[in-house]
Design a protein around this motif. Structure first.
Motif, PDB file in Angstrom:
ATOM      1  N   GLY A  18       0.919  -1.158  -0.151  1.00 39.40           N
ATOM      2  CA  GLY A  18      -0.057   0.045  -0.213  1.00 39.40           C
ATOM      3  C   GLY A  18       0.775   1.268  -0.128  1.00 39.40           C
ATOM      4  O   GLY A  18       1.806   1.434   0.573  1.00 39.40           O
ATOM      5  N   GLY A  88      -3.264   2.986  -0.395  1.00 37.08           N
ATOM      6  CA  GLY A  88      -3.489   2.683   1.023  1.00 37.08           C
ATOM      7  C   GLY A  88      -3.454   1.384   1.500  1.00 37.08           C
ATOM      8  O   GLY A  88      -2.489   0.599   1.345  1.00 37.08           O
ATOM      9  N   ASP A  89      -4.617   0.704   2.144  1.00 34.43           N
ATOM     10  CA  ASP A  89      -4.657  -0.508   2.396  1.00 34.43           C
ATOM     11  C   ASP A  89      -5.097  -1.429   1.278  1.00 34.43           C
ATOM     12  O   ASP A  89      -6.410  -1.211   1.066  1.00 34.43           O
ATOM     13  CB  ASP A  89      -5.702  -0.652   3.887  1.00 34.43           C
ATOM     14  N   PHE A  92      -8.730  -3.073   1.618  1.00 39.53           N
ATOM     15  CA  PHE A  92      -9.835  -2.311   1.820  1.00 39.53           C
ATOM     16  C   PHE A  92     -10.392  -1.778   0.504  1.00 39.53           C
ATOM     17  O   PHE A  92      -9.790  -0.797  -0.095  1.00 39.53           O
ATOM     18  CB  PHE A  92      -9.488  -1.104   2.779  1.00 39.53           C
ATOM     19  N   VAL A 110       1.214  -9.038   2.188  1.00 42.81           N
ATOM     20  CA  VAL A 110       0.602  -7.682   2.109  1.00 42.81           C
ATOM     21  C   VAL A 110       1.095  -6.604   3.189  1.00 42.81           C
ATOM     22  O   VAL A 110       1.227  -7.081   4.147  1.00 42.81           O
ATOM     23  CB  VAL A 110      -1.046  -7.706   2.243  1.00 42.81           C
ATOM     24  N   PRO A 112       0.238  -3.032   4.335  1.00 43.79           N
ATOM     25  CA  PRO A 112      -0.629  -1.948   4.079  1.00 43.79           C
ATOM     26  C   PRO A 112      -0.151  -0.845   4.670  1.00 43.79           C
ATOM     27  O   PRO A 112       0.800  -0.638   5.512  1.00 43.79           O
ATOM     28  CB  PRO A 112      -2.063  -2.339   4.942  1.00 43.79           C
ATOM     29  N   GLN A 113      -0.895   0.366   4.174  1.00 40.83           N
ATOM     30  CA  GLN A 113      -0.714   1.501   4.732  1.00 40.83           C
ATOM     31  C   GLN A 113      -2.018   2.158   5.195  1.00 40.83           C
ATOM     32  O   GLN A 113      -3.229   1.328   5.137  1.00 40.83           O
ATOM     33  CB  GLN A 113      -0.699   2.852   3.537  1.00 40.83           C
ATOM     34  N   PRO A 114      -2.389   3.109   5.928  1.00 37.68           N
ATOM     35  CA  PRO A 114      -3.708   3.498   6.342  1.00 37.68           C
ATOM     36  C   PRO A 114      -4.512   3.587   5.236  1.00 37.68           C
ATOM     37  O   PRO A 114      -4.281   4.172   4.210  1.00 37.68           O
ATOM     38  CB  PRO A 114      -3.663   5.003   7.217  1.00 37.68           C
ATOM     39  N   SER A 115      -5.994   3.072   5.403  1.00 36.63           N
ATOM     40  CA  SER A 115      -6.904   3.302   4.298  1.00 36.63           C
ATOM     41  C   SER A 115      -7.342   4.731   4.093  1.00 36.63           C
ATOM     42  O   SER A 115      -7.087   5.460   5.346  1.00 36.63           O
ATOM     43  CB  SER A 115      -7.820   2.484   4.495  1.00 36.63           C
ATOM     44  N   SER A 118      -9.577   5.161   7.081  1.00 44.76           N
ATOM     45  CA  SER A 118      -9.047   5.595   8.434  1.00 44.76           C
ATOM     46  C   SER A 118      -8.343   6.818   8.389  1.00 44.76           C
ATOM     47  O   SER A 118      -8.714   7.623   9.438  1.00 44.76           O
ATOM     48  CB  SER A 118      -7.732   4.778   8.706  1.00 44.76           C
TER      49      SER A 118
END
Length: 418
Positions: A18, A88-89, A92, A110, A112-115, A118
């Motif tokens: 992400g 991002g995620d 999501f 995976v 992820p980063q913040p969606s 979020s």
């Protein structure tokens, strides 16, 4: 559609990373190493541009349409070290979900980063766990309608820069014109921007395509309420009056007992009210309705769009010789609101209903009641009869006007029944 069986992945694990609007600087060390180790780097043009030129992987832009091209695209580079960029995620509403279904979760790593949800809730001070999210990426904007309710707050993942204006028009047309819209662009990046306005007075020109829209719902209290609970007001359905009335519809939906992700067959669609209520019950629910008259098929289409479930599939008359051509899972529930006296209708429905599925049939004539009695004798189940009265003026007084009585048969198909 039920989840397909993943194709076993034989290549090295695929990194799915992400990346936010803050780009390379916002990535963790592990995410940077996963990108730097890749031989093939997949992503959109915007995502690939966020990766510095020092990364030597061959960059492959996603084709359009994407999903049909994925199997060949991954097979082509199956022996290489692959990395997929996501916004991002990845899990999501993202490419990670699609790849997990296609290749299986063990094939992926995976990161992820913040969606966007979020980040939006962080900016707005909204509780993420209590805020519904609707995606209109590749979906009609009307998909938002079932989520609207007085005082409700929700997030909408935009398809592009035109989505905020389309949402404002939709809200105004459906009795939510006083709702507040907050457009959050490029969240987490240097170009982050928030813009606020009221739906019915929305005049903001299209902005950045990377945006999410927050809606604080304010309902017009003079309009009929349209919630996800069964028994929508009759006046919300247009058509020629061929309609399962509100009270009987609520009782019928209780017998059908929809659960998330289930498929309904609605036989004799009329105005589409049962299929529409089924699909509004949960965003993952699906329905196929069968209606022999073309003008009624059109009114089902119109009602489904107006009530936020345009995904309903509409076919002509149910016939045993053609039903096998319908590409669908075995239905979890079947409602028969018309055609009970036609040869083969109940037989076809019973054959196609999955074990454990529910069949509910409503009858308003003596002939159709007779059909139900014979099926109860053969298959069991429960019989009920409803008589609804509505209060109406009679001069200066009020009288009770009876609706047509409705006999209802409901039955669960056990694994031993044929």
């Amino acid at each position: 559609m039920r989840a397909a069986v993943p194709v076993p992945w034989q290549g090295p694990p695929i990194a799915v990373v992400g990346i936010g609007a803050d780009g390379w600087d916002g990535l963790t060390r592990a995410a940077r190493e996963a990108i730097g180790d890749a031989e093939i780097l997949y992503g959109s043009a915007r995502q690939l541009a966020l990766v510095p030129d020092t990364v030597v992987a061959t960059r492959v832009r996603w084709p359009t349409p994407l999903v049909p091209a994925l199997p060949e695209l991954f097979e082509r580079y199956a022996s290489a070290r692959l990395c997929v960029l996501a916004s991002g995620d990845p899990m999501f509403f993202g490419i990670g979900v699609t790849l997990a279904r296609l290749l299986g979760a063990p094939a992926l790593r995976v990161l992820p980063q913040p969606s966007s949800a979020s980040l939006a809730c962080a900016r707005l001070g909204w509780p993420l766990a209590e805020t519904p999210v609707v995606s209109v990426v590749g979906r009609p904007v009307e998909s938002v309608l079932p989520e609207l309710a007085e005082h409700r707050r929700l997030l909408v993942l935009s398809a592009d820069e035109r989505t905020p204006r389309e949402l404002a028009r939709l809200l105004g047309h459906h009795g939510f014109g006083d709702s507040e819209l907050i457009v959050l662009e490029q969240l987490g990046g240097p170009a982050e921007r928030l813009d606020t306005g009221i739906a019915k007075r929305w005049e903001r020109p299209p902005g950045d395509p990377l945006n999410i829209v927050a809606i604080s719902c304010v309902a017009d209290r003079d309009r009929p309420r349209a919630t996800r609970f069964p028994g929508l007001p009759d006046e919300l359905f247009c058509g020629d009056g061929q309609l399962t009335k509100q009270e009987v519809r609520a009782l019928t939906m209780a017998a059908l007992a929809p659960s998330p992700g289930e498929l309904l067959w609605d036989i004799g669609g009329g105005s589409g009210s049962i299929a529409i209520e089924w699909c509004r019950a949960h965003p993952d629910n699906r329905a196929i309705t069968f209606e022999r008259l073309a003008r009624r098929r059109q009114q089902i289409t119109d009602n489904a769009a107006a009530l936020g479930v345009p995904q309903i599939l509409i076919h002509g008359e149910l016939r045993a010789e053609t039903v096998g051509d319908i590409e669908s899972d075995a239905p979890d529930a079947i409602f028969v609101g018309g055609g009970l006296t036609q040869d083969g209708v109940l037989e076809t429905c019973w054959t196609r209903l999955r074990p454990g599925g529910r069949l509910v049939a409503n009858a308003v004539t003596a002939e159709s009641e007779s059909v139900l009695l014979s099926w109860v004798a053969a298959k069991g189940g429960a019989l009920r009869k409803f008589q609804i009265y509505r209060g109406e003026p009679l001069g200066s007084f009020t009288t009770w006007r009876p609706q047509l009585p409705v006999a209802q048969w409901s039955v669960v198909k056990s694994s031993g029944r044929r």
